[in-house]
Design a protein around this motif. Structure first.
Motif, mmCIF file in Angstrom:
data_model
loop_
_atom_site.group_PDB
_atom_site.id
_atom_site.type_symbol
_atom_site.label_atom_id
_atom_site.label_comp_id
_atom_site.label_asym_id
_atom_site.label_seq_id
_atom_site.Cartn_x
_atom_site.Cartn_y
_atom_site.Cartn_z
ATOM 1 N N ASP A 48 0.737 -1.508 0.275
ATOM 2 C CA ASP A 48 0.119 -0.267 -0.343
ATOM 3 C C ASP A 48 1.098 1.079 -0.395
ATOM 4 O O ASP A 48 1.953 1.154 -0.076
ATOM 5 N N LYS A 49 0.093 2.278 -0.297
ATOM 6 C CA LYS A 49 0.666 3.864 -0.440
ATOM 7 C C LYS A 49 1.414 4.460 1.196
ATOM 8 O O LYS A 49 3.069 4.599 0.663
ATOM 9 N N GLY A 50 1.396 3.760 2.030
ATOM 10 C CA GLY A 50 2.598 3.738 3.319
ATOM 11 C C GLY A 50 3.306 2.515 3.741
ATOM 12 O O GLY A 50 4.365 2.874 4.839
ATOM 13 N N GLY A 51 3.541 1.203 2.388
ATOM 14 C CA GLY A 51 4.565 0.818 2.835
ATOM 15 C C GLY A 51 4.669 -0.532 3.292
ATOM 16 O O GLY A 51 5.329 -1.204 3.161
ATOM 17 N N ARG A 52 3.048 -0.461 3.804
ATOM 18 C CA ARG A 52 2.205 -1.932 4.091
ATOM 19 C C ARG A 52 1.948 -3.186 3.467
ATOM 20 O O ARG A 52 2.056 -3.349 2.689
ATOM 21 N N THR A 53 3.066 -4.382 4.101
ATOM 22 C CA THR A 53 2.467 -5.015 2.560
ATOM 23 C C THR A 53 1.466 -6.110 3.896
ATOM 24 O O THR A 53 1.883 -6.358 4.954
ATOM 25 N N THR A 54 0.757 -6.792 3.003
ATOM 26 C CA THR A 54 0.220 -8.508 3.526
ATOM 27 C C THR A 54 -0.440 -8.855 2.332
ATOM 28 O O THR A 54 -0.833 -8.591 1.358
ATOM 29 N N TYR A 55 -0.965 -10.292 2.214
ATOM 30 C CA TYR A 55 -0.741 -11.288 2.285
ATOM 31 C C TYR A 55 -1.758 -12.315 2.953
ATOM 32 O O TYR A 55 -1.733 -12.690 4.021
ATOM 33 N N PRO A 56 -2.040 -13.448 1.914
ATOM 34 C CA PRO A 56 -3.100 -14.372 2.318
ATOM 35 C C PRO A 56 -2.156 -15.511 2.975
ATOM 36 O O PRO A 56 -1.465 -15.661 2.487
ATOM 37 N N ASN A 57 -3.482 -15.921 3.907
ATOM 38 C CA ASN A 57 -2.676 -17.171 4.405
ATOM 39 C C ASN A 57 -1.642 -18.613 3.723
ATOM 40 O O ASN A 57 -0.322 -19.493 3.653
ATOM 41 N N SER A 58 -2.360 -18.291 1.891
ATOM 42 C CA SER A 58 -2.147 -19.267 0.993
ATOM 43 C C SER A 58 -1.111 -18.727 0.506
ATOM 44 O O SER A 58 0.428 -19.907 0.600
ATOM 45 N N VAL A 59 -0.319 -17.284 0.772
ATOM 46 C CA VAL A 59 1.250 -17.643 0.601
ATOM 47 C C VAL A 59 2.319 -16.848 1.977
ATOM 48 O O VAL A 59 3.451 -16.457 1.606
ATOM 49 N N LYS A 60 1.816 -16.161 2.631
ATOM 50 C CA LYS A 60 2.123 -15.765 3.714
ATOM 51 C C LYS A 60 3.620 -16.892 4.733
ATOM 52 O O LYS A 60 3.071 -17.914 4.494
ATOM 53 N N GLY A 61 5.015 -15.791 4.295
ATOM 54 C CA GLY A 61 5.733 -16.940 4.883
ATOM 55 C C GLY A 61 6.585 -16.885 3.589
ATOM 56 O O GLY A 61 7.811 -17.872 3.654
ATOM 57 N N ARG A 62 5.722 -17.507 2.062
ATOM 58 C CA ARG A 62 6.396 -17.715 0.901
ATOM 59 C C ARG A 62 6.753 -16.611 -0.011
ATOM 60 O O ARG A 62 7.461 -16.629 -0.882
ATOM 61 N N PHE A 63 6.339 -15.751 -0.398
ATOM 62 C CA PHE A 63 6.049 -14.498 -0.699
ATOM 63 C C PHE A 63 6.221 -13.237 0.120
ATOM 64 O O PHE A 63 5.808 -13.174 0.775
ATOM 65 N N ILE A 64 7.235 -13.170 -0.400
ATOM 66 C CA ILE A 64 7.402 -10.934 -0.395
ATOM 67 C C ILE A 64 7.322 -10.105 -1.639
ATOM 68 O O ILE A 64 7.445 -10.585 -2.417
#
Length: 115
Positions: free
Chosen positions: A52-68
């Motif tokens: 997001d514009k503030g630099g925060r990144t979010t992910y669904p559980n399906s890829v969290k910890g694997r995708f950046i």
């Protein structure tokens, strides 16, 4: 002219890694939230990540910890670093954003995870 161009897809074995790129033109990534989504054959569109514009990144559980997801403002390019890839990650990957009230999406890049 607003344009998004994805690249970096390909064939990778399970457990492997790939980095996708999304080069933006016609606007600055600094000013907008950016997303990665994917669509597997015969399935609907799945959200993969948001920067997001503030630099925060979010992910669904399906890829969290694997995708950046990351961004290079100087190159006006968004990246998706994918690790520990699984067969279920096989899909066409798109970067998306909404600029001036219009939803934008690139042409996509194919990722195939298979041995």
């Amino acid at each position: 002219q607003v344009q998004l161009v994805e690249s970096g897809g390909g064939l990778v074995e399970p457990g492997g890694s790939l980095t996708l790129s999304c080069e933006a033109s016609g606007f600055s990534l600094i000013d907008y939230s950016m997303n990665w989504v994917r669509q597997a054959p015969g399935k609907g569109v799945e959200w993969v990540s948001t920067f997001d514009k503030g630099g925060r990144t979010t992910y669904p559980n399906s890829v969290k910890g694997r995708f950046i997801v990351s961004k290079d403002n100087a190159k006006n390019t968004l990246y998706l670093h994918m690790n520990s890839l699984k067969a279920d990650d096989t899909a066409v990957y798109y970067c998306t954003c909404t600029v001036s009230g219009v939803y934008r999406r690139g042409q996509g890049t194919q990722v195939t995870v298979s041995s």
